[in-house]
Each structure stands twice: as structure tokens, then as C-alpha cells.
Design a protein around this motif. Structure first.
Motif, short mmCIF file in Angstrom:
data_model
loop_
_atom_site.label_atom_id
_atom_site.label_comp_id
_atom_site.label_asym_id
_atom_site.label_seq_id
_atom_site.Cartn_x
_atom_site.Cartn_y
_atom_site.Cartn_z
N VAL A 138 0.86 -1.19 0.00
CA VAL A 138 0.00 0.00 0.00
C VAL A 138 0.89 1.24 0.00
O VAL A 138 1.86 1.31 0.75
N ARG A 139 0.56 2.20 -0.85
CA ARG A 139 1.25 3.50 -0.84
C ARG A 139 0.21 4.55 -0.46
O ARG A 139 -0.92 4.53 -0.97
N ILE A 140 0.59 5.44 0.40
CA ILE A 140 -0.33 6.51 0.83
C ILE A 140 0.27 7.86 0.45
O ILE A 140 1.39 8.18 0.84
N LEU A 141 -0.48 8.61 -0.33
CA LEU A 141 -0.10 10.00 -0.62
C LEU A 141 -0.84 10.86 0.41
O LEU A 141 -2.06 10.69 0.59
N ALA A 142 -0.12 11.73 1.08
CA ALA A 142 -0.76 12.60 2.08
C ALA A 142 -0.41 14.04 1.74
O ALA A 142 0.77 14.40 1.67
N THR A 143 -1.42 14.84 1.49
CA THR A 143 -1.17 16.21 1.04
C THR A 143 -1.94 17.23 1.88
O THR A 143 -2.95 16.90 2.52
N ASP A 144 -1.45 18.44 1.84
CA ASP A 144 -2.13 19.56 2.50
C ASP A 144 -1.61 20.82 1.82
O ASP A 144 -0.52 20.83 1.25
N THR A 182 7.44 12.42 24.30
CA THR A 182 6.89 12.35 22.94
C THR A 182 7.04 10.92 22.44
O THR A 182 7.74 10.10 23.04
N VAL A 183 6.33 10.66 21.32
CA VAL A 183 6.48 9.36 20.66
C VAL A 183 6.80 9.61 19.19
O VAL A 183 6.43 10.65 18.64
N THR A 184 7.47 8.65 18.57
CA THR A 184 7.75 8.72 17.13
C THR A 184 7.03 7.56 16.47
O THR A 184 7.08 6.42 16.95
N VAL A 185 6.36 7.86 15.38
CA VAL A 185 5.69 6.81 14.61
C VAL A 185 6.76 5.84 14.09
O VAL A 185 7.85 6.26 13.69
N HIS A 186 6.43 4.56 14.13
CA HIS A 186 7.36 3.54 13.65
C HIS A 186 7.86 3.89 12.25
O HIS A 186 7.04 4.19 11.36
N PRO A 187 9.18 3.86 12.01
CA PRO A 187 9.71 4.30 10.70
C PRO A 187 9.12 3.55 9.51
O PRO A 187 8.94 4.13 8.44
N GLU A 188 8.77 2.29 9.69
CA GLU A 188 8.23 1.55 8.53
C GLU A 188 6.83 2.01 8.17
O GLU A 188 6.43 1.98 7.01
N LEU A 189 6.11 2.47 9.17
CA LEU A 189 4.78 3.05 8.91
C LEU A 189 4.97 4.36 8.15
O LEU A 189 4.27 4.65 7.18
N ARG A 190 5.93 5.11 8.62
CA ARG A 190 6.27 6.40 8.00
C ARG A 190 6.66 6.20 6.52
O ARG A 190 6.30 7.00 5.67
N ASN A 191 7.35 5.11 6.24
CA ASN A 191 7.81 4.84 4.87
C ASN A 191 6.68 4.54 3.90
O ASN A 191 6.87 4.58 2.69
N MET A 192 5.51 4.21 4.42
CA MET A 192 4.37 3.95 3.53
C MET A 192 3.80 5.24 2.97
O MET A 192 3.00 5.22 2.03
#
Ligand SMILES: C[S@@+](CC[C@H](N)C(=O)[O-])C[C@H]1O[C@@H](n2cnc3c(N)ncnc32)[C@H](O)[C@@H]1O
Length: 280
Positions: A138-144, A182-192
Motif C-alpha cells: 500500500v502507498r499513501i499519498l498525504a497532502t495539504d 513524545t512518541v515517534t511513529v514507527h519508521p516503517e509506517l512512516r515509509n508507507m
């Protein structure tokens, strides 16, 4: 009292408000009602102070001749409220839809008003859970439109309170605790996820999809019906024919039922009459 201590010391006329209204509407589609006058004053005060202006007229003149200020002007006027798994009923629907087309790879999702990233990461968590993998197809494009929130989104760093409503299992699996609360999102989740700036109102979108689902939640509410319809029309050619469009809790697209028809609570599919414009 010196001007910097008085919160209402900057000259802001009705004419200035009308000009700002037009500028933000023409550029970002955001329709400001009369009731938003005080909000505009307070959101832009910092920009005027930085430039050492006493009047909004001076600031508007700067905007009209200096392009660099535009980004900060827009960033100041956007409203970025969001949270992880906001309007949670959408995520099982997303999961079921993707499960039904899981042989189609890669699956493409678009989070089109991503703000500080919580919504896109919620989509990524949903996909990681569905495929039981940190590396789902799965690839997620996230824009703003807002470049400031995108910086925060890309960092993937949040204060602990932002994830306190998530289950212990989700927190442990997808977030790494830092020393400073603070927490950091898991890098592999971030890579999606690919975070990019994109103005929804612009007629020049940089990507073609085809998206299997688009999240466009709690942003249409800032646009008038004409702008909403233009955006909805532009979504169709970048979507799959069976793609789903997710809207915010107070948004409805009944006025554009030749483009999208309702399929569930604030979930839309492409209308029969527009199917031929979407991708197979
Ligand atoms: C209230 S937040 C919603 C965030 C998220 N979708 C949610 O529902 O939690 C609205 C977002 O829309 C963005 N936005 C406003 N106008 C936009 C435009 N013309 N193009 C793209 N994004 C825009 C704002 O910058 C803001 O981050």
C-alpha cells in the motif's frame, strides 16, 4: 501602552477584511463568513508584527507584490484540528474495501487534507493491521496546502497525549517512546506515506492515482459549494471506478450527486453517470 502590548492596535478596516477574504478564497478556496473577522485579525497579527506593519493595508500590499509571504499567509489562515482515528467508523470500512481488492497491488490511498499527519498514519496503521505487516503493498499519498503542518507530519513525532486514546497494543506496536514525553511513529509506517504539498483548489494536481480510496475529511466544510463541486469533479479521473471517498461528519455532497453517491455514513462512491471518467 506600546503598540506591541495592545492586542487591538492594528488598523483593520472592513475593506481590508473583504480583500483578505477574496485573496484566500481565490487562492485556497477557503470561504470566510462575516463572523470570521476577529479570527482573521488574530491569525494574521503575528505576520504584521514580524513585518512591523501598523495596518492590514500595508500587509495586503506586501502580499500583492511578494510571493514568499503567500505561504505564511495561507498557513496562518488554515484550521488544522485533527487526531488519530478521528471519526473512527471510517477505518473498518476502509479496511473492508481494501480487503475486497487486496489482489490489486500496489493499493493507492490519498489523504488529501492531511494536516499534521494523524489521519494518514491512522490509514497506515489500518493497512498494517489488515495485511499483518509493516510493509503492506500500500502507498499513501498525504497532502495539504499548509507547509507548516506538513513538516510536523513528516517528522512523525507527537506528544504522548495525542495517542492516549489508542489501545495499548496499537501504541506499543506502532509508536516508539522518546525520553521527552513524545512518541515517534514507527519508521516503517512512516515509509508507507509520501507527504507533499498540494492545493486542492489548484487545477494542476501532480499525481494521477489511480486511488482506491480518498480521504477528504473536514476540509470541504471551508469551501463553498461551487469549489466543492470542482474538487469532486477533479477527484474522479484520479480514482478507480470502485474507489471510495470519505468525507467529514458535517460534510455532504448531495449537490453533486451526478459525481458521487452516498454508500454509507459520509462514505461516497462514484456515481453511475461519472463511472466512465474514472480509471478501471
Ligand atoms: C480541520 S483539518 C482536517 C484534517 C483531517 N483531514 C481530519 O479530518 O482530521 C483541515 C485541513 O485542510 C487543509 N486545507 C485547507 N484548504 C486547503 C486546500 N485548498 N488544499 C489542501 N488542503 C487544504 C488545512 O491546511 C488543514 O490542515
Amino acid at each position: 501602552m506600546s503598540p506591541s502590548h495592545n492586542p487591538r492596535d492594528l488598523e483593520f478596516t472592513d475593506h481590508d477584511f473583504q480583500r483578505i477574504r477574496k485573496l484566500i478564497h481565490d487562492h485556497a478556496g477557503i470561504a470566510l463568513s462575516d463572523a470570521k473577522r476577529d479570527l482573521v485579525y488574530s491569525r494574521l497579527t503575528r505576520r504584521l508584527r514580524i513585518h512591523e506593519f501598523d495596518t492590514f493595508a500595508e500587509y495586503i500590499s506586501l502580499l500583492e507584490k511578494q510571493n514568499d509571504e503567500w505561504e505564511l499567509f495561507v498557513n496562518s489562515l488554515t484550521t488544522n484540528l485533527t487526531s488519530f482515528f478521528r471519526e473512527p467508523h471510517h477505518f473498518p470500512i476502509l479496511s473492508e474495501h481494501i480487503a475486497s481488492i487486496r489482489q490489486r497491488q500496489p493499493i493507492l490511498l490519498w489523504c488529501s487534507a492531511a494536516s499534521t499527519g494523524e489521519e494518514a498514519y491512522s490509514m497506515a496503521i489500518t493497512m498494517a493491521e489488515l495485511f499483518n505487516s509493516f510493509n503492506p503493498p500500500v502507498r499513501i499519498l498525504a497532502t495539504d496546502i499548509d507547509t507548516h503542518v506538513l513538516l510536523k507530519a513528516r517528522s512523525g513525532i507527537y506528544t504522548q497525549d495525542k495517542i492516549e486514546k489508542l489501545s495499548d497494543a496499537t501504541r506499543r506496536r506502532f509508536f516508539i517512546e522518546n525520553a521527552d514525553n513524545t512518541v515517534t511513529v514507527h519508521p516503517e509506517l512512516r515509509n508507507m506515506i509520501n507527504f507533499q504539498q498540494q492545493n486542492l483548489v489548484s487545477s494542476n494536481w501532480l499525481f494521477r492515482g489511480p486511488f482506491d480510496a480518498i480521504f477528504c475529511r473536514n476540509v470541504m466544510i471551508y469551501f463553498d459549494k461551487e469549489t466543492q463541486t470542482k474538487i469532486l469533479r477533479n477527484f474522479i479521473p484520479v480514482m478507480r471506478r470502485d474507489g471510495l471517498l470519505f468525507a467529514g461528519h458535517s460534510e455532504s455532497f448531495h449537490h453533486a450527486n451526478d459525481l458521487f453517491t452516498i454508500k454509507g455514513r459520509t462514505v461516497y462512491g462514484i456515481a453511475q453517470t461519472s463511472q466512465s471518467l474514472a480509471q478501471a
